[in-house]
Design a protein around this motif. Structure first.
Motif, PDB file in Angstrom:
ATOM      1  N   GLY A   1      22.234  -0.213 -48.958  1.00 48.30           N
ATOM      2  CA  GLY A   1      22.787  -1.556 -49.060  1.00 48.30           C
ATOM      3  C   GLY A   1      24.260  -1.591 -49.396  1.00 48.30           C
ATOM      4  O   GLY A   1      24.855  -0.601 -49.846  1.00 48.30           O
ATOM      5  N   TYR A   2      24.849  -2.762 -49.167  1.00 43.93           N
ATOM      6  CA  TYR A   2      26.247  -3.000 -49.531  1.00 43.93           C
ATOM      7  C   TYR A   2      26.334  -3.283 -51.030  1.00 43.93           C
ATOM      8  O   TYR A   2      25.410  -3.844 -51.626  1.00 43.93           O
ATOM      9  CB  TYR A   2      26.818  -4.167 -48.733  1.00 43.93           C
ATOM     10  CG  TYR A   2      26.926  -3.873 -47.259  1.00 43.93           C
ATOM     11  CD1 TYR A   2      28.048  -3.246 -46.737  1.00 43.93           C
ATOM     12  CD2 TYR A   2      25.892  -4.203 -46.384  1.00 43.93           C
ATOM     13  CE1 TYR A   2      28.144  -2.949 -45.379  1.00 43.93           C
ATOM     14  CE2 TYR A   2      25.977  -3.913 -45.032  1.00 43.93           C
ATOM     15  CZ  TYR A   2      27.106  -3.289 -44.533  1.00 43.93           C
ATOM     16  OH  TYR A   2      27.196  -2.989 -43.192  1.00 43.93           O
ATOM     17  N   ALA A   3      27.456  -2.904 -51.614  1.00 45.19           N
ATOM     18  CA  ALA A   3      27.671  -3.133 -53.034  1.00 45.19           C
ATOM     19  C   ALA A   3      27.693  -4.633 -53.320  1.00 45.19           C
ATOM     20  O   ALA A   3      28.031  -5.442 -52.442  1.00 45.19           O
ATOM     21  CB  ALA A   3      28.986  -2.490 -53.476  1.00 45.19           C
TER      22      ALA A   3
ATOM     23  N   GLY B   1      27.240  -7.657 -47.239  1.00 42.46           N
ATOM     24  CA  GLY B   1      26.047  -7.677 -48.088  1.00 42.46           C
ATOM     25  C   GLY B   1      25.482  -9.079 -48.215  1.00 42.46           C
ATOM     26  O   GLY B   1      24.249  -9.283 -48.217  1.00 42.46           O
TER      27      GLY B   1
ATOM     28  N   ARG C   1      16.133  -0.345 -52.524  1.00 45.25           N
ATOM     29  CA  ARG C   1      17.537   0.043 -52.459  1.00 45.25           C
ATOM     30  C   ARG C   1      17.725   1.427 -53.095  1.00 45.25           C
ATOM     31  O   ARG C   1      17.512   1.602 -54.294  1.00 45.25           O
ATOM     32  CB  ARG C   1      18.403  -0.984 -53.186  1.00 45.25           C
ATOM     33  CG  ARG C   1      19.904  -0.711 -53.108  1.00 45.25           C
ATOM     34  CD  ARG C   1      20.664  -1.749 -53.924  1.00 45.25           C
ATOM     35  NE  ARG C   1      20.607  -3.061 -53.301  1.00 45.25           N
ATOM     36  CZ  ARG C   1      21.593  -3.592 -52.576  1.00 45.25           C
ATOM     37  NH1 ARG C   1      22.719  -2.916 -52.397  1.00 45.25           N
ATOM     38  NH2 ARG C   1      21.460  -4.793 -52.052  1.00 45.25           N
TER      39      ARG C   1
ATOM     40  N   GLU D   1      24.100   2.422 -52.341  1.00 44.26           N
ATOM     41  CA  GLU D   1      24.956   1.282 -51.993  1.00 44.26           C
ATOM     42  C   GLU D   1      26.423   1.681 -51.989  1.00 44.26           C
ATOM     43  O   GLU D   1      26.842   2.594 -52.705  1.00 44.26           O
ATOM     44  CB  GLU D   1      24.724   0.104 -52.938  1.00 44.26           C
ATOM     45  CG  GLU D   1      25.115   0.355 -54.381  1.00 44.26           C
ATOM     46  CD  GLU D   1      24.857  -0.867 -55.254  1.00 44.26           C
ATOM     47  OE1 GLU D   1      25.682  -1.113 -56.159  1.00 44.26           O
ATOM     48  OE2 GLU D   1      23.841  -1.569 -55.042  1.00 44.26           O
TER      49      GLU D   1
ATOM     50  N   LEU E   1      27.646   3.596 -45.219  1.00 42.85           N
ATOM     51  CA  LEU E   1      26.230   3.368 -44.968  1.00 42.85           C
ATOM     52  C   LEU E   1      25.793   4.057 -43.677  1.00 42.85           C
ATOM     53  O   LEU E   1      24.698   4.626 -43.602  1.00 42.85           O
ATOM     54  CB  LEU E   1      25.950   1.868 -44.876  1.00 42.85           C
ATOM     55  CG  LEU E   1      26.156   1.061 -46.161  1.00 42.85           C
ATOM     56  CD1 LEU E   1      25.802  -0.399 -45.929  1.00 42.85           C
ATOM     57  CD2 LEU E   1      25.338   1.621 -47.307  1.00 42.85           C
TER      58      LEU E   1
END
Length: 314
Positions: free
Chosen positions: A199-201, A207, A225, A228, A235
């Motif tokens: 996942g994105y931060a 995100g 998750r 990140e 990613l």
């Protein structure tokens, strides 16, 4: 005293709202309030009457507001003149671009420009989305290029900024295939066996788009998750090693899809797990005596003509 405090104060004087100005200045309201308080500490007096709503300036605040407009205009004019001393600088267009677009969209876009507009000299400043927007707000780039989705608009003042749409991008789920070419992890997963999710931060623009995709999905998606970062390329690298499912811009995975190094993690019967976004360019509208770089202005006029002859609303 920092010039951004004056810019904050001018915004507050014009909006009469701490919350609205904090949004326009791309900071949290507590951080915005602290900066106004720091300016008051520097001035040695109250500048804002906090007992009224909408917010009003004190007499001292009215005086500083008028002076701030002159100071900021003078600084902007001076910077324009200093940049004008370098003819080479006038030829270079400075782009602030989020990392996810800097590595994928931007190189191909510049190639298409060379064919249709002509050669350009460019300086790419790759940042996270927030810092890229602030680069534009603080006047430290000619153009900002960024993703746009109606659910996550940038709070840019339409009286000060304008935009053009450059293209579209699709964000979707991708994963490494097995030896037979099938995805090693396939959505939607199960409650007892969630799928590893890359996942994105927190706070990353893409995100927030992924969160919207998952929220709107008609089918419950079960993810765990495990990693990140705020960079799509990070990613993708993890997905290529088989560590999990990543939602990535389609332009970022074109080569990997052709080479079958990545495949979609969504089966054909599971729809709605991708999102269409615009790719937009933004700039500050030329105002007063401060002229845009001639090359940047020519490029903007070309982009506007490609969009149908006018810049769009924010």
């Amino acid at each position: 005293m920092e010039t951004k405090w004056l810019e904050d104060f001018v915004s507050l004087a014009e909006t009469r709202s701490f919350s609205r100005s904090a949004t326009l200045r791309h900071v949290t309201q507590p951080a915005f309030s602290r900066r106004i308080q720091a300016l008051e500490a520097w001035a040695g007096t109250d500048l804002v009457d906090r007992s009224s709503y909408p917010t009003r300036l004190t007499p001292a605040g009215e005086t500083l507001y008028a002076q701030s407009l002159e100071v900021l205009q003078a600084l902007q004019s001076t910077r324009a003149m200093l940049r004008g001393h370098s003819s080479a600088g006038q030829d270079v267009i400075e782009f602030a671009v989020p990392h996810s677009l800097a590595f994928t969209f931007f190189p191909a876009w510049v190639s298409s420009l060379r064919e249709k507009f002509g050669p350009i000299k460019s300086r790419l400043i790759a940042l996270n989305v927030h810092d890229a927007v602030m680069r534009l707000v603080e006047g430290n780039c000619d153009l900002l290029i960024a993703f746009h989705h109606a659910s996550q608009p940038f709070q840019l003042d339409p009286d000060r900024y304008e935009m053009v749409t450059l293209g579209q991008e699709v964000l979707g789920p991708y994963v490494k295939p097995d030896a037979a070419g099938a995805p090693i992890f396939q959505l939607p997963g199960r409650a007892g066996q969630p799928l590893p999710y890359l996942g994105y931060a927190p706070g990353a623009y893409l995100g927030r788009i992924v969160d919207l995709i998952l929220k709107q999905s008609a089918t419950a998606i079960h993810l765990d998750r495990v990693y990140e970062t705020d960079m799509a390329e990070g990613l993708k690298a993890m997905a290529l090693e088989g560590h999990g499912i990543a939602f990535l811009p389609q332009s970022a995975v074109k080569k990997e899809l052709r080479a079958r190094k990545l495949v979609s993690a969504a089966p054909p019967e599971l729809s709605g797990l991708d999102m269409l976004m615009d790719v937009r360019a933004y700039r500050e509208k030329p105002a007063g005596k401060v002229a845009s770089k001639s090359t940047a202005q020519a490029l903007w006029e070309f982009l506007v003509s490609r969009q149908g002859g006018r810049s769009g609303s924010l």
